[in-house]
Every structure is written in C-alpha cells, then in structure tokens.
Design a protein around this motif. Structure first.
Motif, PDB file in Angstrom:
ATOM      1  N   GLU A  49      28.857 134.064 -62.716  1.00  0.00           N
ATOM      2  CA  GLU A  49      27.597 134.338 -62.010  1.00  0.00           C
ATOM      3  C   GLU A  49      27.589 135.761 -61.472  1.00  0.00           C
ATOM      4  O   GLU A  49      28.599 136.227 -60.938  1.00  0.00           O
ATOM      5  N   PHE A  50      26.437 136.431 -61.576  1.00  0.00           N
ATOM      6  CA  PHE A  50      26.341 137.770 -60.997  1.00  0.00           C
ATOM      7  C   PHE A  50      26.406 137.640 -59.475  1.00  0.00           C
ATOM      8  O   PHE A  50      25.726 136.789 -58.886  1.00  0.00           O
ATOM      9  N   PRO A  51      27.204 138.484 -58.814  1.00  0.00           N
ATOM     10  CA  PRO A  51      27.392 138.323 -57.359  1.00  0.00           C
ATOM     11  C   PRO A  51      26.121 138.601 -56.562  1.00  0.00           C
ATOM     12  O   PRO A  51      25.149 139.163 -57.073  1.00  0.00           O
ATOM     13  N   GLU A  52      26.168 138.237 -55.296  1.00  0.00           N
ATOM     14  CA  GLU A  52      25.023 138.391 -54.400  1.00  0.00           C
ATOM     15  C   GLU A  52      24.571 139.854 -54.306  1.00  0.00           C
ATOM     16  O   GLU A  52      23.400 140.167 -54.370  1.00  0.00           O
ATOM     17  N   MET A  53      25.521 140.767 -54.159  1.00  0.00           N
ATOM     18  CA  MET A  53      25.180 142.187 -54.124  1.00  0.00           C
ATOM     19  C   MET A  53      26.347 143.012 -54.649  1.00  0.00           C
ATOM     20  O   MET A  53      27.494 142.787 -54.279  1.00  0.00           O
ATOM     21  N   VAL A  54      26.003 143.951 -55.542  1.00  0.00           N
ATOM     22  CA  VAL A  54      26.995 144.821 -56.178  1.00  0.00           C
ATOM     23  C   VAL A  54      26.613 146.262 -55.863  1.00  0.00           C
ATOM     24  O   VAL A  54      25.421 146.604 -55.849  1.00  0.00           O
ATOM     25  N   ASP A  55      27.595 147.104 -55.599  1.00  0.00           N
ATOM     26  CA  ASP A  55      27.285 148.500 -55.254  1.00  0.00           C
ATOM     27  C   ASP A  55      26.833 149.298 -56.477  1.00  0.00           C
ATOM     28  O   ASP A  55      25.857 150.035 -56.406  1.00  0.00           O
ATOM     29  N   VAL A  56      27.569 149.166 -57.575  1.00  0.00           N
ATOM     30  CA  VAL A  56      27.255 149.936 -58.785  1.00  0.00           C
ATOM     31  C   VAL A  56      27.311 149.005 -59.992  1.00  0.00           C
ATOM     32  O   VAL A  56      28.354 148.375 -60.227  1.00  0.00           O
ATOM     33  N   THR A  57      26.217 148.907 -60.729  1.00  0.00           N
ATOM     34  CA  THR A  57      26.240 148.151 -61.988  1.00  0.00           C
ATOM     35  C   THR A  57      25.984 149.101 -63.142  1.00  0.00           C
ATOM     36  O   THR A  57      25.012 149.864 -63.134  1.00  0.00           O
ATOM     37  N   ILE A  58      26.875 149.054 -64.120  1.00  0.00           N
ATOM     38  CA  ILE A  58      26.804 149.914 -65.302  1.00  0.00           C
ATOM     39  C   ILE A  58      26.326 149.062 -66.463  1.00  0.00           C
ATOM     40  O   ILE A  58      26.946 148.054 -66.792  1.00  0.00           O
ATOM     41  N   GLY A  61      23.556 148.993 -73.436  1.00  0.00           N
ATOM     42  CA  GLY A  61      22.670 148.330 -74.380  1.00  0.00           C
ATOM     43  C   GLY A  61      21.210 148.321 -73.977  1.00  0.00           C
ATOM     44  O   GLY A  61      20.852 148.496 -72.806  1.00  0.00           O
ATOM     45  N   ALA A  62      20.376 148.104 -74.977  1.00  0.00           N
ATOM     46  CA  ALA A  62      18.930 148.022 -74.780  1.00  0.00           C
ATOM     47  C   ALA A  62      18.545 146.612 -74.352  1.00  0.00           C
ATOM     48  O   ALA A  62      19.344 145.681 -74.416  1.00  0.00           O
ATOM     49  N   VAL A  63      17.296 146.491 -73.929  1.00  0.00           N
ATOM     50  CA  VAL A  63      16.738 145.177 -73.588  1.00  0.00           C
ATOM     51  C   VAL A  63      15.996 144.686 -74.834  1.00  0.00           C
ATOM     52  O   VAL A  63      14.938 145.204 -75.177  1.00  0.00           O
ATOM     53  N   SER A  64      16.594 143.708 -75.517  1.00  0.00           N
ATOM     54  CA  SER A  64      16.059 143.297 -76.816  1.00  0.00           C
ATOM     55  C   SER A  64      15.555 141.865 -76.863  1.00  0.00           C
ATOM     56  O   SER A  64      14.829 141.502 -77.779  1.00  0.00           O
ATOM     57  N   SER A  65      16.002 141.059 -75.916  1.00  0.00           N
ATOM     58  CA  SER A  65      15.648 139.637 -75.978  1.00  0.00           C
ATOM     59  C   SER A  65      15.156 139.160 -74.614  1.00  0.00           C
ATOM     60  O   SER A  65      15.336 139.850 -73.598  1.00  0.00           O
ATOM     61  N   GLU A  66      14.585 137.969 -74.593  1.00  0.00           N
ATOM     62  CA  GLU A  66      14.152 137.394 -73.311  1.00  0.00           C
ATOM     63  C   GLU A  66      15.345 137.186 -72.390  1.00  0.00           C
ATOM     64  O   GLU A  66      15.239 137.317 -71.169  1.00  0.00           O
ATOM     65  N   ASP A  67      16.487 136.890 -72.988  1.00  0.00           N
ATOM     66  CA  ASP A  67      17.714 136.716 -72.211  1.00  0.00           C
ATOM     67  C   ASP A  67      18.117 138.037 -71.545  1.00  0.00           C
ATOM     68  O   ASP A  67      18.456 138.074 -70.361  1.00  0.00           O
ATOM     69  N   ASP A  68      18.081 139.134 -72.317  1.00  0.00           N
ATOM     70  CA  ASP A  68      18.396 140.461 -71.752  1.00  0.00           C
ATOM     71  C   ASP A  68      17.455 140.774 -70.587  1.00  0.00           C
ATOM     72  O   ASP A  68      17.874 141.305 -69.554  1.00  0.00           O
ATOM     73  N   ILE A  72      18.552 141.542 -66.777  1.00  0.00           N
ATOM     74  CA  ILE A  72      18.440 142.850 -66.137  1.00  0.00           C
ATOM     75  C   ILE A  72      17.570 142.760 -64.879  1.00  0.00           C
ATOM     76  O   ILE A  72      17.831 143.460 -63.896  1.00  0.00           O
ATOM     77  N   ARG A  73      16.571 141.894 -64.889  1.00  0.00           N
ATOM     78  CA  ARG A  73      15.749 141.735 -63.678  1.00  0.00           C
ATOM     79  C   ARG A  73      16.580 141.157 -62.539  1.00  0.00           C
ATOM     80  O   ARG A  73      16.494 141.602 -61.398  1.00  0.00           O
ATOM     81  N   LYS A  74      17.385 140.159 -62.854  1.00  0.00           N
ATOM     82  CA  LYS A  74      18.232 139.552 -61.820  1.00  0.00           C
ATOM     83  C   LYS A  74      19.257 140.568 -61.316  1.00  0.00           C
ATOM     84  O   LYS A  74      19.488 140.704 -60.105  1.00  0.00           O
ATOM     85  N   ILE A  75      19.855 141.289 -62.237  1.00  0.00           N
ATOM     86  CA  ILE A  75      20.879 142.278 -61.870  1.00  0.00           C
ATOM     87  C   ILE A  75      20.279 143.354 -60.974  1.00  0.00           C
ATOM     88  O   ILE A  75      20.881 143.758 -59.982  1.00  0.00           O
TER      89      ILE A  75
END
Ligand code: SF4
Length: 179
Positions: A49-58, A61-68, A72-75
């Motif tokens: 699971e993506f954590p509650e808050m991250v200082d730096v996310t790298i 890749g491109a956004v190609s699918s509904e999953d991507d 990316i919105r959640k991140i």
C-alpha cells in the motif's frame, strides 16, 4: 530505520524499468541515500500500500492505462514532492509511440494480428488502456522534471541529494531528452 528520515518512494508506470535500473546504478551511493532517507514504497521493496504521506516520490513511465491513472492520482495526494523521472514520464516517449494510431488498431495489432494462439483482446485482468499514453504532468502536478532515457545515476543522485537538502534541483546542465 529511524522515523525522522525522509520518506522516499519510487513508482513504475508505463516504462521499461530502465529508469529504475539507473536508480540502482547509484551503487555505493545508495548507502549515502539510505543514511538520510527510507525507501517506503517501490518495486524494489515489498510494500503493498502507498503510505499515508511520502516526502519524495519518483515516477518512472507514462500514464497509459486506467490503472496508471488511478495510481498517479492517489500518489499525488500522498506525496509532497513528485518527480517525473525519465523521458517516458516527462513526454510519454516510447509508450507514446502508439499515440498516432487509434486504440482499437493498437489492440488488434498486439492481441489479434500478432497472436498465434487464443486471439482475443483481453477484457479483464489487464488494465484498460487509455486512448493515448500521456506524460505524468498532464494528469497531476509534477514538481520536478528529469529528462533522459534513462537519466544517469549521477543525475539521479544529484536530484535526490538536492531534494533531501530541501532544495529544488536545477538540472539544466545535468541531463537532456534522450540522454
Ligand atoms: S525513459 Fe527510457 S529508460 Fe526510462 S522507462 Fe522510458 S524507455 Fe525506459
């Protein structure tokens, strides 16, 4: 690891993993990064699971699918500084090579024309493609763009070091598209 370390994440969207390989090319400098930051989410660690808050996310890749797109919105909601790493994240680059063609032709080419067995376009399990592969900044705010295919380990180390110092890196003389 100490809780007062900065939290770093890396994310793999529609890329070839070359940008992550370049990150691993930091080699012994990974230890210098690890002294100051904790890798809390990444294909390189086993966090689901993506954590509650991250200082730096790298992001590679491109956004190609509904999953991507959902990812990316959640991140973005859970990240202070978002870095688009590599030409695919910055411009859509290789995934964007499908963009001149209608999606139905792309799917037909991949799953019908080039398949020797079980020719059918998948309707489940495989994330549904968006009509075009798009760079990350077309969907969410990106704080730092780092071109290159892939950006060199030296560039990545510079970017991460600057961010850990609380500075936005100036990469104008460090990398370029296709570097
Ligand atoms: S920018 Fe280049 S190395 Fe990075 S994911 Fe895209 S194709 Fe691979």
């Amino acid at each position: 690891m100490s809780n007062n370390k900065a939290k770093i994440a890396t994310v793999w969207l529609d890329g070839c993993s070359g940008c992550h390989m370049s990150f691993l090319d930091l080699d012994e400098r990974l230890l210098a990064v690890a002294e100051r930051a904790e890798l809390v989410y990444s294909p390189l660690v086993d966090m689901k699971e993506f954590p509650e808050m991250v200082d730096v996310t790298i992001v590679e890749g491109a956004v190609s699918s509904e999953d991507d797109l959902a990812k990316i919105r959640k991140i973005r909601e859970h990240t202070r500084i978002l870095v688009a790493l590599g030409d695919c994240a910055v411009t859509s680059n290789v995934p964007g090579m499908r963009n001149p063609f209608p999606l139905k032709d792309v799917l037909s080419r991949a799953y019908l024309e080039n398949a020797t067995l079980n020719q059918q376009v998948p309707t489940s399990v495989i994330p549904k493609l968006l009509p075009k592969a798009r760079p990350v900044h077309e969907f969410v705010k990106v704080d730092v763009h780092v071109p290159g295919c892939p950006p060199s380990a030296d560039t990545i180390f510079y970017v991460v070091s600057e961010l850990l110092e609380g500075r936005i890196p100036d990469i104008s003389d460090k990398t370029r598209f296709g570097a």
